[in-house]
Write an enzyme that holds these catalytic residues in place. Structure first.
Site, short mmCIF file in Angstrom:
data_model
loop_
_atom_site.label_atom_id
_atom_site.label_comp_id
_atom_site.label_asym_id
_atom_site.label_seq_id
_atom_site.Cartn_x
_atom_site.Cartn_y
_atom_site.Cartn_z
NE ARG A 1 42.19 37.22 40.71
CZ ARG A 1 42.76 36.02 40.85
NH1 ARG A 1 42.11 35.05 41.46
NH2 ARG A 1 43.97 35.81 40.41
CD GLU B 1 47.73 36.42 28.21
OE1 GLU B 1 46.65 36.81 27.72
OE2 GLU B 1 48.22 36.90 29.24
CG HIS C 1 51.86 36.58 35.29
ND1 HIS C 1 50.63 36.52 35.89
CD2 HIS C 1 52.76 36.67 36.29
CE1 HIS C 1 50.78 36.52 37.20
NE2 HIS C 1 52.06 36.63 37.47
N GLY C 2 54.01 39.39 34.43
CA GLY C 2 55.35 39.74 34.91
C GLY C 2 56.23 40.44 33.89
CG HIS D 1 41.01 37.95 36.16
ND1 HIS D 1 42.09 37.29 36.70
CD2 HIS D 1 39.97 37.08 36.21
CE1 HIS D 1 41.72 36.07 37.07
NE2 HIS D 1 40.44 35.92 36.79
N GLY E 1 50.10 44.49 32.95
CA GLY E 1 49.36 45.28 33.93
C GLY E 1 50.24 45.92 34.98
CD GLU F 1 43.52 38.04 32.57
OE1 GLU F 1 43.52 37.69 33.76
OE2 GLU F 1 44.43 38.69 32.07
CG ASN G 1 45.52 43.01 33.67
OD1 ASN G 1 44.99 43.60 34.61
ND2 ASN G 1 45.44 41.69 33.55
CG HIS H 1 47.50 45.34 39.72
ND1 HIS H 1 47.26 44.52 40.81
CD2 HIS H 1 48.26 44.62 38.87
CE1 HIS H 1 47.87 43.36 40.62
NE2 HIS H 1 48.47 43.40 39.44
NE ARG I 1 41.51 38.04 44.80
CZ ARG I 1 42.41 37.05 44.78
NH1 ARG I 1 43.66 37.31 44.49
NH2 ARG I 1 42.06 35.82 45.04
CB THR J 1 46.64 34.43 37.04
OG1 THR J 1 45.48 35.25 37.06
CG2 THR J 1 46.30 33.10 36.42
#
Ligand code: PXP
Length: 247
Positions: A54, A160, A200-201, A52, A222, A79, A7, A10, A58, A110
């Site tokens: 958005r 996911e 995620h994480g 992603h 990511g 995403e 991902n 960032h 952003r 997210t």
């Protein structure tokens, strides 16, 4: 073999921190370029690239998505929220895959899974539109029975599983229970015929536990890879994560 989707959001966050007003600009002084990061990640063994777009733009910009569509050699996973604007865009861009996520303007990243059970018709229409266009749609959901059953019920091919609650619980007494929730969720989704991704994480430490969750097809990672890359470079960071995923 578990696949790694890198991902790159960032990287775009960092670029926007300095060059938010250089709309559409790339190259020259505008850095870091998420498209270049995607290319380097693929070179180091990434099996796919996730970005992603958005609603508030952003981090990833529309232009990034189009450039990724041209340059990604593995698999582009877009995403996106379940909105008319994003569905129309995905149908134009035609990435190989999309992951439908909930979107809340105030969240930093997210934060929770998509409520498929509470919004079946809307999500089903989104999945159907993607499937008709040959785009594989996955639903980003918490590892809860009702959400997994709803995802299977509306004919989604992939889920996911949101690993955020587990990642937050690491180092606390809830860690084992959250891992078990993921394990049971993955088994349930697999039994219902769903392909199981997770994300995620996930980081270089908890990957040792996460990779033991059954039936995992792909992990989308990511933040930890980008953070590691600040010190090692992206190629070493991607190689090391892949090695820890599939030792
Ligand atoms: N999967 C989804 C659906 C996401 O929205 C994100 C980013 O929040 C990730 C995976 C990657 O999470 P992280 O950056 O914590 O690795």
């Amino acid at each position: 073999m578990i696949l790694l989707g890198v991902n790159i959001d960032h990287c775009a966050t960092l670029r926007q921190a300095r060059y938010r007003d250089a709309a559409g600009a790339e190259g020259g002084a505008v850095e870091p370029d998420p498209v270049l990061l995607a290319e380097r990640s693929e070179r180091a063994g990434a099996d796919g690239i996730t970005a992603h777009l958005r609603e508030d733009r952003r981090h990833i910009q529309d232009r990034d998505v189009w450039r990724l569509r041209e340059s990604v050699r593995t698999r582009l996973n877009l995403e996106m929220a379940c909105t008319r604007e994003m569905v129309d865009l995905a149908l134009k861009v035609k990435p190989q895959a999309v992951c439908i996520v909930p979107e809340n303007r105030t969240e930093v990243t997210t934060e929770g899974g998509l409520d498929v059970a509470g919004g079946r018709e809307k999500v089903a229409a989104c999945v159907a539109a993607m499937s008709a266009a040959g785009i594989e749609a996955s639903l980003f959901i918490d590892p809860d029975d009702a959400q997994i059953d709803a995802a299977a019920g509306i004919g989604a091919p992939v889920v996911e599983l949101h690993t955020g609650a587990y990642a937050h619980a690491c180092g606390t007494p809830r860690q084992a229970a959250e891992l078990r929730r993921l394990t049971l969720g993955a088994a349930r989704a697999h039994a219902l015929g769903l392909k199981v991704n997770a994300g995620h994480g996930i980081n270089y430490v908890n990957i040792a536990e996460v990779r033991a969750v059954p039936h995992l097809h792909e992990l989308n990672i990511g933040h930890s890879i980008l953070s590691r890359a600040l010190f090692t470079g992206i190629e070493e960071a991607v190689r090391e994560m892949r090695a820890r995923m599939n030792p």
